[in-house]
Motif scaffolding. Structure first.
Motif, PDB file in Angstrom:
ATOM      1  N   SER A 232       0.832  -1.208   0.000  1.00 62.72           N
ATOM      2  CA  SER A 232       0.000   0.000   0.000  1.00 62.72           C
ATOM      3  C   SER A 232       0.862   1.253   0.000  1.00 62.72           C
ATOM      4  O   SER A 232       0.578   2.216  -0.715  1.00 62.72           O
ATOM      5  N   TYR A 248      -2.994   7.992   4.697  1.00 64.57           N
ATOM      6  CA  TYR A 248      -2.876   6.559   4.976  1.00 64.57           C
ATOM      7  C   TYR A 248      -2.008   6.320   6.218  1.00 64.57           C
ATOM      8  O   TYR A 248      -2.343   5.502   7.073  1.00 64.57           O
ATOM      9  N   ASN A 366      -3.021  -8.310  -2.795  1.00 66.01           N
ATOM     10  CA  ASN A 366      -2.816  -6.905  -2.428  1.00 66.01           C
ATOM     11  C   ASN A 366      -2.250  -6.103  -3.599  1.00 66.01           C
ATOM     12  O   ASN A 366      -2.685  -4.973  -3.864  1.00 66.01           O
ATOM     13  N   SER A 370      -4.244  -3.119  -5.317  1.00 62.94           N
ATOM     14  CA  SER A 370      -3.615  -1.799  -5.205  1.00 62.94           C
ATOM     15  C   SER A 370      -3.453  -1.148  -6.577  1.00 62.94           C
ATOM     16  O   SER A 370      -3.734   0.039  -6.762  1.00 62.94           O
ATOM     17  N   VAL A 374      -5.743   2.132  -6.287  1.00 62.19           N
ATOM     18  CA  VAL A 374      -4.999   3.299  -5.804  1.00 62.19           C
ATOM     19  C   VAL A 374      -4.989   4.468  -6.785  1.00 62.19           C
ATOM     20  O   VAL A 374      -5.153   5.626  -6.359  1.00 62.19           O
ATOM     21  N   SER A 379      -5.675   6.883  -0.962  1.00 64.91           N
ATOM     22  CA  SER A 379      -5.541   6.193   0.325  1.00 64.91           C
ATOM     23  C   SER A 379      -6.714   5.265   0.592  1.00 64.91           C
ATOM     24  O   SER A 379      -6.554   4.209   1.226  1.00 64.91           O
ATOM     25  N   ALA A 382      -6.008   2.058  -1.247  1.00 66.82           N
ATOM     26  CA  ALA A 382      -4.941   1.310  -0.576  1.00 66.82           C
ATOM     27  C   ALA A 382      -5.460   0.620   0.672  1.00 66.82           C
ATOM     28  O   ALA A 382      -5.093  -0.522   0.972  1.00 66.82           O
ATOM     29  N   ASN A 386      -5.549  -3.452   1.239  1.00 69.04           N
ATOM     30  CA  ASN A 386      -4.860  -4.005   2.394  1.00 69.04           C
ATOM     31  C   ASN A 386      -5.796  -4.858   3.237  1.00 69.04           C
ATOM     32  O   ASN A 386      -5.429  -5.944   3.710  1.00 69.04           O
TER      33      ASN A 386
END
Length: 474
Positions: A232, A248, A366, A370, A374, A379, A382, A386
């Motif tokens: 992330s 984040y 992930n 992402s 993203v 954020s 992300a 996550n």
């Protein structure tokens, strides 16, 4: 472990978390979002170096401590290989200090990297010093180190805040280094006898090979886990802005309430379960602990959702998005902690190679999410990626343990974990659309539902606590 030790291990993380919650808003007000983004890079880099340099021997120390006849030899064999590795690699890296500083922080000043390297060394030694206190069940000494570290951080941040000179990332580095040095000095003094005894010790090659055989697969699984955690941050750094990375980072810092639970549980659980194995205790007790841990996880997430609106009261306007992604950030440490209970069979059977493949599965999910989320969501994307990745991590870890060790009922675990994930993602997606009051009231309702759903587990935990108190009173 008696009442005093349990209380000692609990006090440090709890007080440290409270001090941390007081520190986070102050850091957000004093330093720029860009510096907070760099600070997140420092934290990710530190976790990477520790995972590589310990060579998996920190886990070997915990696993073998209660069965080791010569505990000094165990400490020597677990500490020095990694320390020498870090010493050699760190020394060579100094020749590229400016380039590495630029790669990490967008600043070519070699001082930034030298301070980073010092943080690496102090953290490495502190890791093993703290392990000694953990395994000796010296809870109060362990907690003192945690509290002193946070106190130093808070005092230095206050000093920086009221001073007239320019606030820079360099000051954040110095604060981290100073707090780590306090931990090292406190813990080293408390374990000085163990370290002094190492002076006359010598290596046992066969013994060291056995430890490395256990710990070496954990290096690769550790790398994969670092990638899982760092994805992330890396995605935000490369696909978004430093401001989004700062949001984040602040949300991750506020998730410290979950890291308290993870910290206390991790300190107690590993040594305790291996002691049960050595004493041939009926391991069905793990199933009971898993249900109790699940109850605590559900309570923490739903209660945090109910109170997340408080973030707006203590943070600058720049960080208004924190309250929406906070719940997803909480899932990482909580689901990891829960998986530590359900996957214990992997370590008991010494099938640590599975840890690598489990983490790679979660890492791939992930990375994919992402890259997908993203660029458009920053954020928020992300945080969602996550949370989903750690849900996958928990489920796969639990399934593998059930197959290599013993079967146990898992439907309740999966139902609650998926429910928490869905609720947290809804909070992120609809946070700026649905009225905030409605969202937080919804979390209150789910908090009450989970309290009722796990009523038997709450009764069992209270009964166990009363029994422990009575036993210590005799």
């Amino acid at each position: 472990m008696n009442k005093s030790s349990l209380l000692g291990f609990a006090v440090g993380p709890l007080v440290g978390a409270l001090l941390g919650l007081a520190t986070v808003p102050m850091v957000a007000w004093v330093f720029t979002p860009e510096d907070l983004g760099r600070f997140n890079v420092l934290q990710i880099s530190l976790s990477f170096v520790l995972l590589i340099s310990v060579l998996g021997l920190d886990q070997a120390y915990v696993r073998e401590y209660h069965e080791a006849k010569d505990k000094q030899l165990l400490l020597l064999s677990c500490f020095f290989p990694g320390f020498l590795f870090l010493l050699v690699v760190g020394g060579l890296s100094l020749f590229f200090a400016s380039d590495l500083a630029w790669a990490l922080y967008d600043e070519s000043d070699p001082v930034y990297y030298v301070l980073t390297l010092l943080i690496f060394f102090v953290s490495f030694v502190s890791c093993f010093v703290s392990l000694i206190l953990r395994m000796q069940e010296r809870g109060w000494a362990y907690s003192a180190s945690q509290v002193f570290s946070k106190v130093v951080q808070l005092c230095l941040i206050v000093f920086i805040a009221v001073s007239s000179f320019k606030k820079e990332f360099l000051h954040l580095q110095l604060i981290v280094l100073a707090s780590l040095l306090v931990v090292l000095l406190v813990c080293a003094w408390g374990t000085r006898q163990q370290w002094l005894h190492l002076l006359g010790s010598s290596f046992d090659k066969a013994y060291l090979v056995g430890l490395i055989r256990f710990g070496f697969p954990l290096v690769f699984s550790g790398l994969a886990y670092w990638g899982l955690v760092a994805t992330s941050t890396i995605a935000l750094r490369s696909l978004s802005t430093l401001e989004e990375l700062a949001i984040y980072s602040v949300a991750n810092s506020f998730a410290g309430v979950a890291f308290v639970f993870q910290s206390i549980f991790s300190v107690l659980w590993g040594p305790m379960v291996y002691k049960w194995v050595a004493q041939n205790v009926d391991m069905k007790i793990v199933d009971q602990v898993a249900q109790q841990a699940l109850a605590v996880v559900c309570a923490i997430v739903t209660l945090s959702g109910s109170l997340s609106w408080l973030c707006d009261w203590v943070l600058p306007v720049t960080y208004q998005g924190v309250k929406y992604i906070l719940l997803c950030m909480l899932l990482q440490p909580l689901f990891y902690t829960l998986s530590e209970v359900t996957c214990v069979g992997i370590s008991i059977r010494r099938r640590t190679i599975f840890s690598l493949w489990i983490t790679l599965v979660a890492l791939c999910s992930n990375v994919f999410l992402s890259l997908l989320l993203v660029p458009d969501m920053g954020s928020a994307g992300a945080a969602i990626a996550n949370a989903v990745a750690f849900t996958v991590f928990f489920i796969v870890r639990t399934e593998v343990s059930a197959r290599v060790w013993r079967q146990f009922c898992r439907w309740r675990l999966y139902f609650c974990v998926v429910a928490l994930l869905v609720l947290s993602v809804v909070m992120v997606v609809f946070g700026g659309v649905v009225d905030s009051f409605v969202l937080h009231c919804t979390w209150v309702v789910f908090f009450l539902i989970f309290i009722f759903f796990f009523r038997q587990q709450w009764v069992d935990m209270m009964t166990s606590l009363v029994l422990v108190l009575k036993k210590d009173a005799l």
